[in-house]
Design a protein around this motif. Sequence first.
Motif, PDB file in Angstrom:
ATOM      1  N   TRP A   1      55.720 -17.563 -13.122  1.00 46.92           N
ATOM      2  CA  TRP A   1      56.881 -18.168 -12.462  1.00 46.92           C
ATOM      3  C   TRP A   1      56.570 -18.608 -11.029  1.00 46.92           C
ATOM      4  O   TRP A   1      57.359 -19.341 -10.424  1.00 46.92           O
ATOM      5  CB  TRP A   1      58.040 -17.167 -12.424  1.00 46.92           C
ATOM      6  CG  TRP A   1      58.586 -16.811 -13.772  1.00 46.92           C
ATOM      7  CD1 TRP A   1      57.977 -16.070 -14.748  1.00 46.92           C
ATOM      8  CD2 TRP A   1      59.856 -17.184 -14.293  1.00 46.92           C
ATOM      9  NE1 TRP A   1      58.791 -15.958 -15.846  1.00 46.92           N
ATOM     10  CE2 TRP A   1      59.952 -16.628 -15.598  1.00 46.92           C
ATOM     11  CE3 TRP A   1      60.930 -17.914 -13.797  1.00 46.92           C
ATOM     12  CZ2 TRP A   1      61.072 -16.793 -16.392  1.00 46.92           C
ATOM     13  CZ3 TRP A   1      62.056 -18.081 -14.589  1.00 46.92           C
ATOM     14  CH2 TRP A   1      62.115 -17.528 -15.877  1.00 46.92           C
TER      15      TRP A   1
ATOM     16  N   ILE B   1      58.747 -24.514 -15.002  1.00 44.71           N
ATOM     17  CA  ILE B   1      59.494 -23.332 -15.441  1.00 44.71           C
ATOM     18  C   ILE B   1      60.597 -23.741 -16.406  1.00 44.71           C
ATOM     19  O   ILE B   1      60.789 -23.117 -17.459  1.00 44.71           O
ATOM     20  CB  ILE B   1      60.081 -22.584 -14.226  1.00 44.71           C
ATOM     21  CG1 ILE B   1      58.959 -21.978 -13.387  1.00 44.71           C
ATOM     22  CG2 ILE B   1      61.040 -21.492 -14.685  1.00 44.71           C
ATOM     23  CD1 ILE B   1      59.433 -21.392 -12.074  1.00 44.71           C
TER      24      ILE B   1
ATOM     25  N   ILE C   1      63.363 -14.041 -11.806  1.00 36.41           N
ATOM     26  CA  ILE C   1      62.043 -13.670 -12.326  1.00 36.41           C
ATOM     27  C   ILE C   1      62.072 -12.267 -12.903  1.00 36.41           C
ATOM     28  O   ILE C   1      61.555 -12.010 -13.998  1.00 36.41           O
ATOM     29  CB  ILE C   1      60.971 -13.795 -11.218  1.00 36.41           C
ATOM     30  CG1 ILE C   1      60.777 -15.260 -10.827  1.00 36.41           C
ATOM     31  CG2 ILE C   1      59.643 -13.205 -11.686  1.00 36.41           C
ATOM     32  CD1 ILE C   1      59.895 -15.467  -9.619  1.00 36.41           C
TER      33      ILE C   1
END
Length: 485
Positions: free
Chosen positions: A68, A276, A380
């Motif tokens: 990420w 992402i 995350i």
Amino acid sequence: MGISITGLSGFDTAKMVSDLMELERIPYKNLSTKKTNLQSEQTVFRSINTAFSSLSTALNNLRYAADWNKLKATSDSNAVSVSSTNGVAAGSYTVNVQQLATKNVVEVDSSYILSKVEEAASSGQELKIGSYTFTEEDLQSIQDAGDSEAQLKKLANIINTNTAAENGSNATASVLKTSSSGDFKLVLNSKTTGAGDNNSVSFTLANSSIIDHNTTDENGKIAVTNKEGKDAILEVNGVTVTRNSNTFDDLISGITFTVNSTGNSNINVGQDVDNIVANVKSFVTAYNNLISMVRNNLAKPEDDSKMNPLQGDSLLKQIDSQLYSLFNSVVDTSGGKAWMEQVGLSIDKGITKGSEMTGKITFDEEAFKEALANDPQKVIELFTKPQQEADPDTATPAKPGGIITELTSIMGYYNSTVNGMLNTKITGYDAEIKMIDDRMEQMERRLEMTEARLKLQFGTMETMLSTLNSQKDWLTSQFDALTKK
């Protein structure tokens, strides 16, 4: 009087044997049907196992926090486009494009350049463009081409044909019609951009340039316009840099700048949000594909007279329940409690009727981007937080990890090639199908023996009937002879 033995002749014994064998084959057919059903069910579990594998692949780029935190360079204007590689450092840059790199462009009047070709052909002097020397055949073919337009096109073709050779021309050529009255020019472009002789077009006759700036013909008319190539000039965070190309790939490690026009651009190196989002979309697609397979095989058919063979399967129900519970779970993050709907991922969003619920994820991309921008660490951790094992010394209980972490664990339970539940289920079908195959093979041998026995019995019967019929005919003839007397 006559003698008759009724029903002992005229039988279709072949049909009788066939009909009897049809009855004998009923258990065999039942086994065959059962085998087909088992194979169909096994195919379902193989497909679900494959869907788990696809989901696992989709999670590869979301499984760890490092996935990420990859960075990407972006530009806020068309003046500069950028690309970046892994390992690029975060940062921001103000870029002012002051000048683009250009090629050396030479425009030559047709009469002037063709006169040089004629001069070279008649005098035997060497005519060169770049490292390419025109041959006698080249010069003759130009002169034999026809009118001036045709000659000019032939000249351009020779230049372009030899541009890629090691000793070739250092330019590409085209023919431009400059007026309706039929004036033409030969236009030469250097193969590379930038200032300096290395990036310039070289065209010589007897080692003397014939394309100098503002060269005039014999009548004093300007026959050549030579526009020099230029270097690209950038100002990056106040520092001026130049290159002979519009691509700057060695200015800042990990970033390639491509200048497209003059003007200002702000370059930012930050979290690669687009990547992402693409990875989350892949996860959603793979998850939805898996849950659809599971629920479609658990669902009751719309036709009440039919039944789905896996409608009540305990393993499928277990998968469905675990995935649903996991997706709706709450994760403790450093930013507080978090769940998937907070970041734009919802199951059966807007559906209130139970029969219409599919278990599929709806992905709100804008809501996800907003959540990621507001608190990236929280998002995350929602996905990637590691599991915390219990610590008996401190009486700390085990704590679940993020959604992807827990999902990875679940997939291992079902999808492991060693002892995963799905592979165990599939192997169980293999064993059951093999057992049926063995029984069918044994039954087939018995059926063959039964059919042979029936054929023998009916064949014997036919022989006996034939003998009886012969005896009947003899007796009938004897009685007929006696009665006539």
